[in-house]
Design an enzyme around this catalytic site. Structure first.
Site, PDB file in Angstrom:
ATOM      1  CB  CYS A  14      -0.896  -0.042   1.242  1.00 42.74           C
ATOM      2  SG  CYS A  14      -1.733   1.488   1.654  1.00 42.74           S
ATOM      3  CB  CYS A  58       0.440   1.711   4.158  1.00 42.79           C
ATOM      4  SG  CYS A  58      -1.305   1.297   4.049  1.00 42.79           S
TER       5      CYS A  58
END
Length: 166
Positions: free
Chosen positions: A31, A34
């Site tokens: 991600c 993230c």
């Protein structure tokens, strides 16, 4: 320091103090948002030693904590005071993360003023055991985390009821 957890049992070790803030980062290695907020989360963990910072890695799929907290997007940050959820942030929002930690974290006690203090009424300070619950913030948080299609349905329903009552 950010500790990695995978189960509710792991989480229980960090949420035993009913007044301590715990921030859980639901993240994944694949991600990009993230990974972008990861250094900020780690620096906040180093700056706020009176707060538990935890990470749940969902790279291999969901786990019991993601299911329990109904995590549907990454990154998702869940704020717990004791074991009660008080706030949630979906997405990589550094300013929101910093301000939420400042809002919900109790400062580390320096021992300078060990008493409970007094209010203007003469009664004890704000150390009551009953937590305050801000309904306004709860509604705003619920609305901002709500599915956009659900928001449209609610607004259309309200307009429909409004015009039928006129």
């Amino acid at each position: 320091m950010v500790a990695e957890i995978t189960t509710k049992t792991d989480l229980a070790q960090y949420t035993s103090d009913p007044a301590k803030l715990t921030v859980i980062d639901f993240t994944a290695s694949w991600c990009p948002p993230c990974q972008a907020i990861k250094p900020i989360f780690e620096s906040l963990a180093n700056e706020n030693t009176n707060v538990n910072f935890l990470k749940v890695d969902l790279s291999e799929g969901t786990n019991e904590l993601a299911t329990f907290y109904s995590v549907t997007a990454m990154p998702t940050f869940i704020f717990l005071v004791g074991d009660q959820e008080v706030h949630r942030i979906r997405g990589a929002n550094p300013a929101g993360l910093k301000s939420s930690i400042a809002q919900f974290a109790k400062p580390a006690s320096s021992g300078a003023f060990p008493g409970q203090g007094r209010t203007l009424s003469g009664k004890g300070g704000s150390s009551s055991s009953a937590p305050t619950y801000n309904v306004s913030n709860s509604l705003i948080t619920t609305w901002s985390n709500m599915n956009p299609q659900a928001k449209v349905i609610i607004v259309l329903g309200a307009v429909y009821v409004f015009f039928w009552l006129i």
